[in-house]
Design an enzyme around this catalytic site. Structure first.
Site, mmCIF file in Angstrom:
data_model
loop_
_atom_site.group_PDB
_atom_site.id
_atom_site.type_symbol
_atom_site.label_atom_id
_atom_site.label_comp_id
_atom_site.label_asym_id
_atom_site.label_seq_id
_atom_site.Cartn_x
_atom_site.Cartn_y
_atom_site.Cartn_z
ATOM 1 N N ARG A 25 35.840 39.947 42.923
ATOM 2 C CA ARG A 25 35.431 38.756 42.169
ATOM 3 C C ARG A 25 36.612 37.789 42.006
ATOM 4 O O ARG A 25 36.438 36.561 42.040
ATOM 5 C CB ARG A 25 34.866 39.173 40.803
ATOM 6 C CG ARG A 25 34.299 38.009 40.026
ATOM 7 C CD ARG A 25 33.404 38.481 38.888
ATOM 8 N NE ARG A 25 32.766 37.352 38.221
ATOM 9 C CZ ARG A 25 32.972 37.032 36.951
ATOM 10 N NH1 ARG A 25 33.769 37.768 36.193
ATOM 11 N NH2 ARG A 25 32.375 35.974 36.424
ATOM 12 N N HIS A 34 36.524 33.876 43.011
ATOM 13 C CA HIS A 34 36.866 32.802 42.062
ATOM 14 C C HIS A 34 38.145 32.082 42.466
ATOM 15 O O HIS A 34 38.367 30.947 42.051
ATOM 16 C CB HIS A 34 36.963 33.363 40.641
ATOM 17 C CG HIS A 34 35.622 33.607 40.011
ATOM 18 N ND1 HIS A 34 35.405 33.580 38.647
ATOM 19 C CD2 HIS A 34 34.413 33.860 40.560
ATOM 20 C CE1 HIS A 34 34.119 33.820 38.395
ATOM 21 N NE2 HIS A 34 33.500 34.003 39.540
HETATM 22 C C1 HEM Z 1 25.875 33.362 43.570
HETATM 23 C C2 HEM Z 1 26.450 32.971 42.466
HETATM 24 C C3 HEM Z 1 27.114 33.932 41.511
HETATM 25 C C4 HEM Z 1 26.955 33.930 40.170
HETATM 26 C C5 HEM Z 1 26.101 32.985 39.351
HETATM 27 C C6 HEM Z 1 27.730 35.026 39.655
HETATM 28 C C7 HEM Z 1 27.851 35.342 38.319
HETATM 29 C C8 HEM Z 1 28.459 36.479 37.826
HETATM 30 C C9 HEM Z 1 28.502 36.849 36.441
HETATM 31 C C10 HEM Z 1 27.930 36.035 35.296
HETATM 32 C C11 HEM Z 1 29.127 38.047 36.359
HETATM 33 C C12 HEM Z 1 29.409 38.827 35.079
HETATM 34 C C13 HEM Z 1 30.606 38.188 34.370
HETATM 35 C C14 HEM Z 1 30.831 38.683 32.960
HETATM 36 O O1 HEM Z 1 30.159 39.588 32.487
HETATM 37 O O2 HEM Z 1 31.734 38.150 32.317
HETATM 38 C C15 HEM Z 1 29.504 38.442 37.684
HETATM 39 C C16 HEM Z 1 30.152 39.592 38.016
HETATM 40 C C17 HEM Z 1 30.541 39.916 39.293
HETATM 41 N N1 HEM Z 1 30.453 39.100 40.401
HETATM 42 FE FE1 HEM Z 1 29.354 37.438 40.568
HETATM 43 N N2 HEM Z 1 28.340 35.668 40.687
HETATM 44 C C18 HEM Z 1 28.000 35.024 41.843
HETATM 45 C C19 HEM Z 1 28.469 35.312 43.108
HETATM 46 C C20 HEM Z 1 29.372 36.312 43.390
HETATM 47 C C21 HEM Z 1 30.071 36.452 44.634
HETATM 48 C C22 HEM Z 1 29.966 35.482 45.807
HETATM 49 C C23 HEM Z 1 30.840 37.575 44.526
HETATM 50 C C24 HEM Z 1 31.784 38.171 45.524
HETATM 51 C C25 HEM Z 1 31.718 38.002 46.821
HETATM 52 C C26 HEM Z 1 30.610 38.127 43.214
HETATM 53 C C27 HEM Z 1 31.147 39.291 42.738
HETATM 54 C C28 HEM Z 1 30.965 39.779 41.453
HETATM 55 C C29 HEM Z 1 31.365 41.100 41.038
HETATM 56 C C30 HEM Z 1 31.893 42.189 41.945
HETATM 57 C C31 HEM Z 1 31.132 41.186 39.664
HETATM 58 C C32 HEM Z 1 31.470 42.353 38.736
HETATM 59 C C33 HEM Z 1 32.938 42.210 38.330
HETATM 60 C C34 HEM Z 1 33.461 43.291 37.394
HETATM 61 O O3 HEM Z 1 32.814 44.292 37.148
HETATM 62 O O4 HEM Z 1 34.587 43.087 36.898
HETATM 63 N N3 HEM Z 1 29.759 37.306 42.541
HETATM 64 N N4 HEM Z 1 29.090 37.458 38.567
#
Ligand code: HEM
Length: 345
Positions: free
Chosen positions: A65, A69
């Protein structure tokens, strides 16, 4: 490129390779970039992550992530890793990142290990790209040759992070637009969203789906009713919103295609996840069905999209720098706002 400019590029590239200890030309990344200068880079990064996973099963998800970002804001230049200073407004404190992105301590550990093995060679931006591949493959997902040779930026862009990063309650059209702004298409949106096959999310990122979806105390109709009750048990209606749950309820820590089969039974956690399958008439539905039926197809698309994402506006050659400390540009390496030489989170 014409053959004369390409041979010019080769000559300059070789000269730069000599000067900079790598090979890069005209913004081209290459998997062999560190072959002569830090040949163990991949195994060093992987080793630190393997160690971290022993006590933090979520860390791989957190690291990929960070790469996402990073790349969506000023390109893949390590800008997300910079701390506040008098002149830098960190991206860490942008709304989509604040109290949300994590893994900086492990990035620091990787950097320390690399500085000890091959000082001043590997950029922080490349560390995030290598760490992403290691995290995915260690969780059972695909392996791929990571393209390398990124250099680190010297600025952060907090307002850019606030604008460019997609939010969980945004429409699919808005999310597609944010991806297309950095050269990524609909297939990339669906494939990269598959990273939600592992990791966690805080209740505040999906709580509106449980208790107040349209402002009248209702829940999201595209949320499976059993799953809705489970999630209500995790996220109290008037709680702090900081409790965590798995993004993939089926196989929480494995990198597989269950994320897509979850969507088919209305068990996507974020609204932005479920929309990929539930938005009437969307071209994303067929892609979800394909990845759900065929994990090999998902893995192939995911790798292709990760490589595209990792190429966004990279700095190469004489641009940028190789940061010695991922949390600070070199000129400020000893004068971060907290006076610390580490990323601190
Ligand atoms: C398509 C649009 C996307 C949205 C709206 C989105 C949104 C989010 C949100 C809201 C969270 C949880 C954050 C929190 O609880 O504070 C999250 C977690 C995560 N996102 Fe996304 N995301 C998107 C795309 C992606 C992409 C492109 C990747 C990587 C290639 C990704 C990888 C992850 C991962 C692995 C987590 C878990 C991180 C952890 O456990 O620390 N996301 N995302």
């Amino acid at each position: 490129m014409s053959s004369s400019s390409s041979s010019y590029c080769t000559v300059i590239g070789l000269f730069l390779a000599f000067l900079l200890g790598g090979s890069s030309c005209n913004g081209q990344l290459t998997p062999t970039f560190y072959n002569e200068t830090c040949s163990n880079v991949t195994s060093i990064v992987r080793g630190v992550i393997e160690q971290a996973l022993l006590t933090d099963t979520r860390i791989g998800a957190s690291l990929i992530r960070l790469h996402f970002h990073d790349c969506f804001v000023n390109g893949c230049d390590g800008s997300i890793l910079l701390n506040n200073t008098d002149t830098i407004e960190s991206e860490k404190e942008a709304a989509p990142n604040n109290n949300s992105v994590r893994g900086f301590g492990v990035v620091d550990d990787i950097k320390t290990a690399l500085e000890s093995a091959c000082p001043g060679i590997v950029s922080c931006a490349d560390i995030l790209a290598i760490a992403s591949e290691a995290s995915v493959s260690l969780a059972g997902g695909p392996s791929w040759d990571v393209l390398l040779g990124r250099r680190d930026g010297t600025t952060a862009n907090r307002s850019g992070a606030n604008l460019a990063l997609p939010g969980p309650s945004e429409t699919i059209a808005a999310i597609k637009l944010k991806f297309s702004n950095v050269g990524l298409n609909t297939t990339d949106v669906v494939a990269l969203s598959g990273a939600h096959t592992f990791g966690r999310a805080r209740c505040l990122t999906f709580g509106n789906r449980l208790y107040n979806f349209t402002g009248v105390g209702d829940s999201d109709p595209t949320l499976n009713s059993t799953y809705l009750e489970t999630l209500k048990g995790i996220c109290a209606e008037n709680g702090t919103g900081t409790d965590l749950t798995n993004l993939d309820l089926t196989t929480p820590d494995a990198f597989d295609n269950k994320y897509y089969s979850n969507l088919q039974v209305n068990e996507g956690l974020l609204q932005s996840d479920q929309e990929l399958f539930s938005t009437t008439g969307e071209d994303t539905i067929d892609i979800v069905n394909n990845y759900s039926a065929n994990q090999t197809a998902f893995f192939a698309s995911f790798v292709a999209s990760m490589i595209k994402m990792g190429n966004i506006s990279v700095l190469t050659g004489t641009q940028g720098e190789i940061r010695l400390n991922c949390a600070a540009v070199n000129a400020n390496a000893t004068s971060g706002s907290d006076g610390l030489l580490h990323s601190s989170i």
